[in-house]
Design an enzyme around this catalytic site. Structure first.
Site, short mmCIF file in Angstrom:
data_model
loop_
_atom_site.label_atom_id
_atom_site.label_comp_id
_atom_site.label_asym_id
_atom_site.label_seq_id
_atom_site.Cartn_x
_atom_site.Cartn_y
_atom_site.Cartn_z
N LYS A 145 92.34 46.24 61.85
CA LYS A 145 92.10 47.54 62.48
C LYS A 145 92.57 47.54 63.93
CE LYS A 145 88.21 49.00 59.58
NZ LYS A 145 88.21 47.88 58.64
N GLU A 229 84.22 51.35 68.57
CA GLU A 229 84.90 52.62 68.74
C GLU A 229 83.90 53.71 69.13
OE1 GLU A 229 88.60 52.41 65.57
OE2 GLU A 229 86.79 53.50 65.03
N HIS A 264 78.31 55.10 54.29
CA HIS A 264 79.71 55.11 54.72
C HIS A 264 80.67 55.00 53.53
CE1 HIS A 264 78.18 54.76 58.76
NE2 HIS A 264 77.57 53.63 58.46
N ARG A 321 97.16 50.80 49.59
CA ARG A 321 96.97 50.72 48.14
C ARG A 321 96.77 52.12 47.60
NH1 ARG A 321 91.60 51.85 48.26
NH2 ARG A 321 90.36 50.96 49.92
#
Length: 692
Positions: A145, A229, A264, A321
């Protein structure tokens, strides 16, 4: 890192050019046999397209999956190891061995397991096998990330403010979180699916959030690194389907809104996203294509964005993917994305250019899980004792890897199926979804079907007012207890008992003709027979006096004193009935052991049991006993025998269904016993601790 110097940008561009050039240079012969390095629903999905194209399929399976649907669908199937994924579906060496032995030319990784494993993609290439996915360089670039954020900044793709550095010291993370401003989101550097992700709203909670995220990240991905973040309030999760070939072509196939999530993880997705302007759609699509080109992408991928209330959007990550929710994109574009994957793997050009793609209608996907929404969506396991689904068609798909009688295993994801519907607009598609959920009947384990019905009927969802915090925001309405069963529902359950008695009596006769003395119809020469049918619903006893009528109907007296005339018969496996002046058709009442489950589309789903006389109910565990909510492994114990604890205090951690679960004390008291140790495997409903 929020900016890059020109030298770094040049290095990134040179690296992308080399990766892209390598992908273009590779030529692939037509593929006639593929190995599917996955299981369950996605393995079945890939096989359907492969069979349509005349491509032979090879399955690999674990010991737990030997009788699974995908194994029987494949042309060939090979056992590769024990049930645990690390010993089977994550054994790239064994999968390569089977591919070579079977003569497969290519490997489709599905999603999960090895689908985003760059080392496995390299291993395929070294063994002259086509990896049906992007180049390993693209997987590596987007697998981190933090690194992917740097590449996106260089490509002018909007990114969310955050810290993605290598320094993992707590003081560094704390300092960066303070700069960003609370609330912040702690995320695992590697992986996805909500694992290793924690929202921290206050500085005093940061340490616990980081520790928990790192533990789960290490357990799930073998890497404990995290990033920090800015957490956007009331955002939407909108992702763009992209596709690229090895000849420089790249397109987007529009967006999917995946905002409605629990833990999530997505639960209902739709395409296109509601209330998205054409201008914003084009901006997000162009940004997604730029992101794919920035890493020399080839194949199917998804660029995920966080969409703010003001219309600004930020890159989150790229899934290298095919996504779980790809069927809704197929529905609105009328394209087969697995077929596109196979064509790109053969080095063909993309079937369509951007100008040839258009949105047709609206589609929803509802994920049906073995879980208990009333217990914080705790995953479950068990046998699908009874399973009926709505009828598949061109506008309805049931994407599944299980059949009636199959087990939902503790070893893998608890998703049972994906219900996918399409109609000409959002309102019609949503009605279609709700009607189809009414026809999805499962007995044998807990599911989220009733919750999906409430969710898809909620006024805010109907209005398209979705966001990532939708479920917590509307928790009171979504988690409200079901309405009490009606008199009609109770009478239908009792009628099912009486009709099944008649059926059993008829089955036991030699001639097929039931005499009054053989039947359970309550026939009497002079008087009408009366009997009490005793049932239990949610531990409450119910008694329904039934008077047999000479015309073959019944007079049933409900607990509120109301008497209703009831009659009916079986049509196939379901019941057609009349209760007073009300008629019911196609009512399903499923009997399993001593439990009767009624699926009444208009009034809901309810369970009743016929009580059995038992000598003892066993020992009372007491209010301070903690039972395991599911099978799993003890990963940490925070207390010792003799410790005093407060209500709500964390006692131990369990790892189950790839998630970490905190077991907390239900009372103030003292720890009397801790029967299990760290790393021990416990079964469902076992006593984990006793607090007195």
């Amino acid at each position: 890192m929020l900016s890059l110097n020109n030298a770094y940008k040049t290095l990134v561009n040179q690296w992308v050019y080399r990766s892209f050039s390598s992908a273009v240079a590779k030529e692939v012969t037509p593929i006639t046999k593929i190995l599917i390095a996955n299981r369950g629903e996605i393995a079945c999905r890939v096989m359907k397209t492969a069979q349509k194209r005349g491509v032979k399929t090879v399955a690999v399976y674990s010991e737990a999956d030997k009788n699974s649907m995908f194994v029987s669908m494949a042309d060939e199937a090979y056992l590769i190891g024990p049930a645990a994924a690390k010993d089977s579906y994550l054994r790239g060496d064994k999968i390569i061995e089977v591919a070579k032995k079977s003569g497969a030319q290519a490997i489709h990784p599905g999603y999960g397991f090895l689908s985003e494993n760059a080392e496995f993609a390299d291993l395929c290439e070294r063994n002259n096998l086509v990896f049906i996915g992007p180049p390993s360089s693209a997987i590596r670039a987007m697998g981190s990330k933090s690194a992917s954020k740097d590449i996106m900044i260089a490509a002018n793709v909007p990114t969310i403010p955050g810290y993605h550095g290598e320094d993992q010291a707590f003081e560094t993370l704390k300092s960066e979180a303070a700069k960003i401003g609370y609330p912040v989101l702690i995320k695992a550097v590697l992986g996805g699916g909500g694992k290793g992700m924690r929202i921290v709203e206050r500085e005093e909670d940061l340490a616990d959030g980081i520790d928990s995220s790192k533990r789960e990240s290490q357990a799930s991905f073998g890497d404990s690194r995290v990033l920090v973040e800015k957490y956007l309030v009331h955002p939407r999760h909108v992702e763009i389907q992209v596709f690229a070939d090895a000849h420089g072509n790249c397109v987007h196939l529009f967006e999917r809104d995946c905002s409605v999530q629990r833990r999530h993880q997505k639960i209902i997705e739709e395409a296109p996203a509601p209330h998205l302007s054409e201008e914003l759609r084009q901006k997000m699509g162009s940004a997604a294509v730029a992101a794919a080109k920035a890493v020399g992408y080839v194949g199917a991928g998804t660029v995920e964005f966080i969409l703010s209330q003001d219309g600004s959007f930020f890159f989150m990550e790229m899934n290298t993917r095919l996504q779980v929710e790809h069927p809704i994109t197929e529905m609105i574009t009328r394209q087969d994305l697995v077929e596109w994957q196979l064509k790109v793997a053969e080095s063909q050009t993309l079937p369509l250019a951007q100008k040839d793609l258009a949105i047709h209608g609206h589609a929803f996907e509802a994920r049906i899980y073995a879980e208990n929404p009333d217990s914080d969506f705790v995953p479950g396991t068990g046998k699908l004792v009874h399973l009926t689904t709505p009828q598949p068609s061109d506008t309805l798909r049931v994407e599944t890897g299980v059949r009636q009688g199959d087990e939902v295993s503790v070893y893998y994801d608890p998703m049972i199926a994906k219900l996918v519907v399409w109609d000409t607009n959002r309102d019609k598609a949503l009605r279609y979804l709700r009607n189809s959920l009414d026809k999805y009947h499962i007995v044998g384990l807990n599911t989220n079907i009733s919750f999906l019905k409430r969710l898809s009927s909620h006024p805010a969802f109907v209005a398209g007012e979705v966001e990532t915090g939708f479920i917590p925001m509307h928790k009171e309405a979504l988690m409200a207890p079901p309405k009490p069963y009606s008199n009609d529902t109770l009478c239908l359950v009792v009628l099912s008992i009486l009709l099944n008695e008649q059926k059993a009596a008829l089955k036991n006769t030699v001639s097929g003709v039931v005499s009054p003395w053989q039947s359970a119809t309550g026939f009497r020469v002079n008087n009408n027979a009366v009997r009490n049918i005793k049932l239990v619903h949610k531990e409450q006893k119910v008694s329904v006096p039934v008077t047999y009528q000479h015309d073959g109907t019944y007079l049933m007296t409900c607990p509120d004193g109301k008497s209703l005339k009831v009659g009916g018969r079986f049509i196939g496996e379901n019941i057609s009935a009349h209760i007073g002046e009300q008629f019911y058709h196609d009512i399903s009442v499923v009997a399993h052991k001593d439990t009767l489950t009624i699926f009444n589309n208009d009034q809901g789903t309810y369970e009743f049991s016929q009580p059995l006389e038992v000598a003892s109910k066993g020992a009372d565990l007491g209010s301070g006993s903690l039972l395991s909510p599911m099978p799993g492994k003890i990963t940490k114990i925070m207390v010792q025998v003799g410790d005093s604890v407060k209500k709500g205090q964390a006692i131990l951690l369990m790892e189950a269904m790839k998630m970490e679960h905190t077991i907390r004390s239900p009372i103030d008291g003292k720890v009397e016993s801790l029967p299990f140790n760290v790393n021990e495997i416990v079964e469902d409903k076992k006593v984990l601790a006793v607090i007195v």
